[in-house]
Design a protein around this motif. Sequence first.
Motif, PDB file in Angstrom:
ATOM      1  N   MET A 114    -117.382  76.944  -3.918  1.00  0.00           N
ATOM      2  CA  MET A 114    -117.830  77.490  -2.633  1.00  0.00           C
ATOM      3  C   MET A 114    -119.038  76.755  -2.047  1.00  0.00           C
ATOM      4  SD  MET A 114    -115.588  79.699  -1.909  1.00  0.00           S
ATOM      5  CE  MET A 114    -116.314  80.375  -0.422  1.00  0.00           C
ATOM      6  N   THR A 115    -119.756  75.971  -2.864  1.00  0.00           N
ATOM      7  CA  THR A 115    -120.922  75.236  -2.344  1.00  0.00           C
ATOM      8  C   THR A 115    -120.575  73.815  -1.894  1.00  0.00           C
ATOM      9  OG1 THR A 115    -121.498  74.717  -4.644  1.00  0.00           O
ATOM     10  CG2 THR A 115    -122.690  76.532  -3.610  1.00  0.00           C
ATOM     11  N   PHE A 116    -119.307  73.404  -2.047  1.00  0.00           N
ATOM     12  CA  PHE A 116    -118.899  72.080  -1.566  1.00  0.00           C
ATOM     13  C   PHE A 116    -118.956  72.039  -0.040  1.00  0.00           C
ATOM     14  CE2 PHE A 116    -117.322  70.699  -5.665  1.00  0.00           C
ATOM     15  CZ  PHE A 116    -117.403  69.314  -5.560  1.00  0.00           C
ATOM     16  N   PRO A 117    -119.528  70.970   0.545  1.00  0.00           N
ATOM     17  CA  PRO A 117    -119.587  70.878   2.014  1.00  0.00           C
ATOM     18  C   PRO A 117    -118.193  70.692   2.632  1.00  0.00           C
ATOM     19  CG  PRO A 117    -120.345  68.830   1.013  1.00  0.00           C
ATOM     20  CD  PRO A 117    -120.122  69.795  -0.097  1.00  0.00           C
ATOM     21  N   ILE A 118    -117.937  71.438   3.705  1.00  0.00           N
ATOM     22  CA  ILE A 118    -116.644  71.337   4.406  1.00  0.00           C
ATOM     23  C   ILE A 118    -116.898  70.762   5.789  1.00  0.00           C
ATOM     24  CG2 ILE A 118    -114.698  72.638   5.383  1.00  0.00           C
ATOM     25  CD1 ILE A 118    -115.143  74.678   3.082  1.00  0.00           C
ATOM     26  N   CYS A 119    -116.246  69.667   6.112  1.00  0.00           N
ATOM     27  CA  CYS A 119    -116.403  69.105   7.451  1.00  0.00           C
ATOM     28  C   CYS A 119    -115.022  68.994   8.102  1.00  0.00           C
ATOM     29  CB  CYS A 119    -117.083  67.745   7.403  1.00  0.00           C
ATOM     30  SG  CYS A 119    -116.849  66.821   5.898  1.00  0.00           S
ATOM     31  N   GLY A 120    -114.984  69.139   9.403  1.00  0.00           N
ATOM     32  CA  GLY A 120    -113.698  69.087  10.116  1.00  0.00           C
ATOM     33  C   GLY A 120    -113.000  70.426  10.051  1.00  0.00           C
ATOM     34  N   SER A 121    -111.707  70.383   9.803  1.00  0.00           N
ATOM     35  CA  SER A 121    -110.890  71.603   9.813  1.00  0.00           C
ATOM     36  C   SER A 121    -111.254  72.539   8.667  1.00  0.00           C
ATOM     37  CB  SER A 121    -109.409  71.226   9.710  1.00  0.00           C
ATOM     38  OG  SER A 121    -108.625  72.390   9.559  1.00  0.00           O
ATOM     39  N   ARG A 122    -111.320  73.845   8.993  1.00  0.00           N
ATOM     40  CA  ARG A 122    -111.570  74.865   7.976  1.00  0.00           C
ATOM     41  C   ARG A 122    -110.294  75.655   7.692  1.00  0.00           C
ATOM     42  NH1 ARG A 122    -116.874  76.745   6.893  1.00  0.00           N
ATOM     43  NH2 ARG A 122    -118.421  75.272   7.645  1.00  0.00           N
ATOM     44  N   GLU A 123    -109.171  75.090   8.046  1.00  0.00           N
ATOM     45  CA  GLU A 123    -107.883  75.772   7.862  1.00  0.00           C
ATOM     46  C   GLU A 123    -107.358  75.541   6.447  1.00  0.00           C
ATOM     47  OE1 GLU A 123    -103.355  75.887   9.747  1.00  0.00           O
ATOM     48  OE2 GLU A 123    -104.898  74.672  10.713  1.00  0.00           O
ATOM     49  N   ILE A 124    -107.130  76.635   5.747  1.00  0.00           N
ATOM     50  CA  ILE A 124    -106.597  76.556   4.375  1.00  0.00           C
ATOM     51  C   ILE A 124    -105.071  76.607   4.456  1.00  0.00           C
ATOM     52  CG2 ILE A 124    -106.599  77.594   2.066  1.00  0.00           C
ATOM     53  CD1 ILE A 124    -109.167  79.117   2.952  1.00  0.00           C
ATOM     54  N   ALA A 133    -106.912  74.536  -3.052  1.00  0.00           N
ATOM     55  CA  ALA A 133    -106.755  74.584  -1.583  1.00  0.00           C
ATOM     56  C   ALA A 133    -108.096  74.428  -0.881  1.00  0.00           C
ATOM     57  CB  ALA A 133    -106.095  75.894  -1.173  1.00  0.00           C
ATOM     58  N   ILE A 134    -109.153  75.030  -1.428  1.00  0.00           N
ATOM     59  CA  ILE A 134    -110.502  74.920  -0.844  1.00  0.00           C
ATOM     60  C   ILE A 134    -111.049  73.510  -1.037  1.00  0.00           C
ATOM     61  CG2 ILE A 134    -112.901  75.772  -0.981  1.00  0.00           C
ATOM     62  CD1 ILE A 134    -110.984  77.832   0.221  1.00  0.00           C
ATOM     63  N   MET A 135    -110.810  72.920  -2.207  1.00  0.00           N
ATOM     64  CA  MET A 135    -111.323  71.581  -2.493  1.00  0.00           C
ATOM     65  C   MET A 135    -110.755  70.532  -1.541  1.00  0.00           C
ATOM     66  SD  MET A 135    -111.920  71.122  -6.565  1.00  0.00           S
ATOM     67  CE  MET A 135    -110.203  70.963  -6.942  1.00  0.00           C
ATOM     68  N   LYS A 136    -109.525  70.760  -1.079  1.00  0.00           N
ATOM     69  CA  LYS A 136    -108.898  69.805  -0.153  1.00  0.00           C
ATOM     70  C   LYS A 136    -109.619  69.748   1.195  1.00  0.00           C
ATOM     71  CE  LYS A 136    -104.280  69.902  -2.155  1.00  0.00           C
ATOM     72  NZ  LYS A 136    -102.947  70.477  -2.088  1.00  0.00           N
ATOM     73  N   SER A 214    -102.328  64.379  -6.661  1.00  0.00           N
ATOM     74  CA  SER A 214    -101.395  63.467  -5.981  1.00  0.00           C
ATOM     75  C   SER A 214     -99.944  63.953  -6.080  1.00  0.00           C
ATOM     76  CB  SER A 214    -101.505  62.052  -6.569  1.00  0.00           C
ATOM     77  OG  SER A 214    -101.317  62.099  -7.975  1.00  0.00           O
ATOM     78  N   TYR A 215     -99.645  64.782  -7.074  1.00  0.00           N
ATOM     79  CA  TYR A 215     -98.291  65.312  -7.260  1.00  0.00           C
ATOM     80  C   TYR A 215     -98.069  66.617  -6.488  1.00  0.00           C
ATOM     81  CZ  TYR A 215     -97.748  61.984 -11.107  1.00  0.00           C
ATOM     82  OH  TYR A 215     -97.662  60.839 -11.856  1.00  0.00           O
ATOM     83  N   HIS A 216     -99.135  67.124  -5.866  1.00  0.00           N
ATOM     84  CA  HIS A 216     -99.058  68.416  -5.176  1.00  0.00           C
ATOM     85  C   HIS A 216     -98.760  68.251  -3.687  1.00  0.00           C
ATOM     86  CE1 HIS A 216    -101.146  71.103  -8.280  1.00  0.00           C
ATOM     87  NE2 HIS A 216    -101.024  69.922  -8.841  1.00  0.00           N
ATOM     88  N   THR A 217     -98.056  69.222  -3.138  1.00  0.00           N
ATOM     89  CA  THR A 217     -97.911  69.349  -1.687  1.00  0.00           C
ATOM     90  C   THR A 217     -98.250  70.803  -1.344  1.00  0.00           C
ATOM     91  OG1 THR A 217     -95.579  70.039  -1.765  1.00  0.00           O
ATOM     92  CG2 THR A 217     -96.013  67.657  -1.611  1.00  0.00           C
ATOM     93  N   PRO A 218     -98.743  71.097  -0.101  1.00  0.00           N
ATOM     94  CA  PRO A 218     -99.081  72.484   0.245  1.00  0.00           C
ATOM     95  C   PRO A 218     -97.917  73.449   0.033  1.00  0.00           C
ATOM     96  CG  PRO A 218     -99.916  70.994   1.920  1.00  0.00           C
ATOM     97  CD  PRO A 218     -99.082  70.173   0.992  1.00  0.00           C
ATOM     98  N   GLU A 219     -96.705  72.984   0.328  1.00  0.00           N
ATOM     99  CA  GLU A 219     -95.515  73.843   0.182  1.00  0.00           C
ATOM    100  C   GLU A 219     -95.264  74.187  -1.288  1.00  0.00           C
ATOM    101  OE1 GLU A 219     -95.499  70.926   1.928  1.00  0.00           O
ATOM    102  OE2 GLU A 219     -95.647  71.902   3.908  1.00  0.00           O
TER     103      GLU A 219
END
Length: 266
Positions: A114-124, A133-136, A214-219
Amino acid sequence: SNVHLHTPMYFFISQLSLMDVMYISVTVPKMLMDQVRGVKNISVPECGIQMFLYLTLGGSEFFLLAAMAYDRYMAICHPLRYPVLMNHRICFILASGCWFLGSVDGFMLTPITMTFPICGSREIHHFFCEVPAIMKLSCSDTSLIETLMYLCCVLMILIPVTVISSSYSFILLTIHRMNSTEGRKKAFATCSSHMTVVILFYGAAIYTYMIPSSYHTPEKDMVVSFFYTILTPVLNPLIYSFRNKDVTGALKKTLSVGSVFQETVK
């Protein structure tokens, strides 16, 4: 109350049921409310709480499944000493240890994620606040937390899997030596229920937290997460309870008493 249900096995099943009910409550109500309202957002504190709870409950269930395997090992391999070796105090200590170790997982991974900086889109791209999902969303280097998460999950999965595989190795040897066909059937029925839950739950967790991103996709991630956060907790009572004669017998007895009471009231 049914005397048959006051045994260590059913104490652990009750703990598993409690974890499963809480596990589903962490994700499903929020998801359903978002669908009904058509608004799909979550605040940062809500996201952190959701993450902490599912990590704690998931970690606790890993260890509880190991405690249940150990209980079955004691019941099948040491039946005469079982009441002493698995008394109320030992069962309580084991269950408390499972809850504690699960909370360690939550307290370790949640603040860092939760303390990782998020820049740009905040859409999970997910239906709840899961760590990968948050780390992405982070714009900084996440390799350190990915390594920590991997090591954490190796311990969280390796220790219970070692206990489970050792317990079932001894159980299978004991079953093989049994002369009673009825005894073999009963032992296999109990163990097959537990192994079904273990394979479903651990398989999904290993994919989510131990296979490189690298083997993961959101779906794929959403399907696997649905499997272990919703489907497995729903299946657990069916796998354990309704395949068990003691539970179904107690349920029938309760229902018949209820129907007799209703007839008397009329």
